[in-house]
Design an enzyme around this catalytic site. Structure first.
Site: not given
Ligand code: PXP
Length: 251
Positions: A11, A47, A49, A194
């Site tokens: 990400n 993402h 937003r 996440h």
């Molecule tokens: N998966 C989803 C659905 C998310 O919304 C996020 C954060 O945008 C992540 C994974 C990745 O999370 P992190 O940035 O905390 O590793």
């Protein structure tokens, strides 16, 4: 690619967070995506937003043009985001809950409570050939609702597991394990993500039903100290090591 390969989606949102702090073009999240792929990412996650606090519309357009690996576009279930997803047709679209005031995605989508609101979004994305994923808490009721919506993928929110320690963390890990097994039993492809970091990824990567992890914030933070490629390669190594420790016969 080995049958039991656990995919890593990197990400890149927080490269854009740093860029936007100055309102200029550097650092470029698209360049980061290219490096992530070189370092072993199987896909790129971004993402978009509603408040555009990090990833921009232009980032999504460019990623859609240049990426050589699947793009997993995370969006809220709104008409604006649906239109953008249908325009760019990413490989996958992960529907996430969004509150304007939150610092990050605080919990999973209430698929059970929002079933009728979500149904047309899931259907429109699926009709366009986009693989729909629902970001949910590790909870059987949510997985049953995801199944009834016909979502092919569910991503389990690992934030609660990452934020605690000791007994509480073992309890959260067990919830993730059970949900992964339950969802896979329903025929849903199970992902997770996440908050994952080097010290939390192994136990999650070892869950045999999981097919993909999406990781961002920690990797971008580590990149400040060791570089993006080194940080991703280390995450990849830890994931592979955890998978390799699985007993033979489990898949
Ligand atoms: N998966 C989803 C659905 C998310 O919304 C996020 C954060 O945008 C992540 C994974 C990745 O999370 P992190 O940035 O905390 O590793």
């Amino acid at each position: 690619m080995k049958r039991d390969h656990l995919r890593l989606g990197v990400n890149i949102d927080h490269v854009a967070t740093i860029r936007n702090a100055r309102g200029i073009r550097h650092p470029d999240p698209v360049r980061a995506a290219g490096l992530a792929v070189k370092a072993g990412a199987d896909g790129i996650t971004a993402h978009l937003r509603e408040d555009r606090r990090h990833i921009s519309d232009e980032d999504i357009a460019t990623l859609s043009d240049v990426l050589t690996v699947p793009l997993n576009l995370e969006v809220a279930a709104t008409d604006e985001m649906l239109e953008i997803a249908l325009r760019h047709k990413p490989h996958a679209c992960c529907l996430v809950p969004e509150k304007r005031q939150e610092v990050t995605t605080e919990g999973g989508l209430d698929v059970a409570g929002l079933h009728d609101h979500l149904a047309p979004y899931v259907q429109s994305l699926a009709k366009a050939g986009i693989r729909v994923s629902l970001f949910i808490d590790p909870d059987e009721e949510q997985l049953r609702a995801a199944k009834s919506l016909g979502a092919p993928v569910a991503e389990l929110h690992t934030g609660a597991y990452c934020e605690v320690s000791g007994e509480a963390q073992l309890h959260e890990l067990e919830r993730i394990r059970r949900a992964a097994r339950f969802g896979a039993g329903l025929g849903i492809e199970m992902h997770a993500g996440h908050g994952l970091a080097y010290d939390t990824v192994g136990a999650v990567a070892a869950i045999p039903e999981l097919k993909e992890l999406n990781i961002g914030h920690f990797l971008i933070g580590e990149a400040i100290f060791h570089g993006l490629e080194v940080s991703i390669a280390e995450m990849r190594r830890l994931m592979d090591e955890a998978r390799a420790s699985q007993p033979v016969g489990r898949s």
